[in-house]
Design an enzyme around this catalytic site. Sequence first.
Site, mmCIF file in Angstrom:
data_model
loop_
_atom_site.group_PDB
_atom_site.id
_atom_site.type_symbol
_atom_site.label_atom_id
_atom_site.label_comp_id
_atom_site.label_asym_id
_atom_site.label_seq_id
_atom_site.Cartn_x
_atom_site.Cartn_y
_atom_site.Cartn_z
ATOM 1 N N SER A 1 37.234 -2.695 -40.829
ATOM 2 C CA SER A 1 37.724 -1.965 -41.992
ATOM 3 C C SER A 1 39.259 -1.921 -41.960
ATOM 4 C CB SER A 1 37.102 -0.569 -42.016
ATOM 5 O OG SER A 1 37.367 0.096 -43.213
ATOM 6 N N ASP B 1 27.950 -4.637 -48.101
ATOM 7 C CA ASP B 1 29.228 -3.927 -48.101
ATOM 8 C C ASP B 1 29.903 -4.159 -49.449
ATOM 9 O OD1 ASP B 1 31.731 -2.855 -47.714
ATOM 10 O OD2 ASP B 1 32.180 -3.984 -45.883
ATOM 11 N N HIS C 1 29.106 -0.678 -45.912
ATOM 12 C CA HIS C 1 30.332 -0.828 -45.131
ATOM 13 C C HIS C 1 30.174 -0.277 -43.713
ATOM 14 C CE1 HIS C 1 34.549 -1.462 -44.431
ATOM 15 N NE2 HIS C 1 34.771 -0.176 -44.199
#
Length: 417
Positions: free
Chosen positions: A174, A346, A379
């Site tokens: 991320s 995601d 995610h």
Amino acid sequence: MSASSLRAGSIAAGANVVPTTADPGSVGVVTSSLLRFDQPLSLASGQVLPAYELAVETYGVLNERRDNAVLICHALNASHHVAGVSASDPKDIGWWDNMVGPGKALDTDRYFVIGINNLGSCFGSTGPASLNPASGLPWGAAFPVLTVEDWVHAQARVADHYGIARFAAVMGGSLGGMQALSWAIECPERVAHCVVIASTPRLSAQNIGFNEVARRAIITDPDFHGGDYYAHNTVPRRGLSVARMIGHITYQSDDDMAEKFGRTQRQAEGGAAEGEWNYGYDVEFEVESYLRYQGEKFSRYFDANTYLLITRALDYFDPARTCGGDLARALAAATADFLLVSFSTDWRFPPERSREMVRALLKNGRPVSYAEIDAPHGHDAFLLTDTRYHAVVAGYFDRIALALNLGERARTTGVLA
């Protein structure tokens, strides 16, 4: 020079993102260190931070050649506590404990792993709640706005502190993946391998929009006081709670939330009978209860100014901006080999963003491996124990270890071969 692609299965839905117990083979009890840097740090904004401190944890042993070091960059609400059990709190398990440790994908019997709490965070490093040396009061809203590149330059001094000229790898998921990518661009001679997981070369307009709504929830909280709430002995808990709820929704997939909660009605004491509505605006569904709990919990430990600062750093990240939007040109300076991993569900940082980075790297002739994991968790999948995902990472670090002659790992026996 070609990309390899893999679609892999996953574990059952509903795994905990935040570890509640240490994984078997954990690095054990760990203690953090606080490193102080008195050399001024020039920031992208033009401001200068006169001095700063960074909270750090390390796992494993740095070898004599100092070539087995791996830097882990953390995401928005994580910290330097990557693995093991905190010495100060036995319930505090490292956020990537399933990934980092003896015999794990990132094997601390072979690698020296460093976790650094980002500058501006609220878990030990200098940030908005720290004292401003010029005033003797908390920085608050006066703390400089930071960029991902600023974090990289601050972290480079940690590498200098340990005498590490070049990392075997810089790795992150991320926001941490953005930092890893930035390391490869800003300090190419110091990164042998770059591991970018569930990340993106820039935020979409939708992502910036989510961040702005979250920031407005905080800024418009009456307890925010323009960012100087420390002096008022208040915390903008309502705004922070809403910000976390917004973020939490975006980190999960629709299918994952449907499986966890569906449209299950929350049965409150004295409320409506089963199958009937309460006809009001209090909690009606289980998912509402879950989000409120997550938001309220977050508001008790995270700093509001830090949330503003980090989400704005996310917004600003765009290495291609100074190259006419050409990501390949932005990555031309990189000399590292790359591993990129994305997850099929995601929707915040979708696989297409990772494929875009792969294409840009291939244009520059960089060695790059790419794995697209078919996982239902959205995610948050990068934090979970998906065996095929972890196998991809383990295989990549095995290759690095072989090139560095760090010894083969007999994972089934737990001893070095």
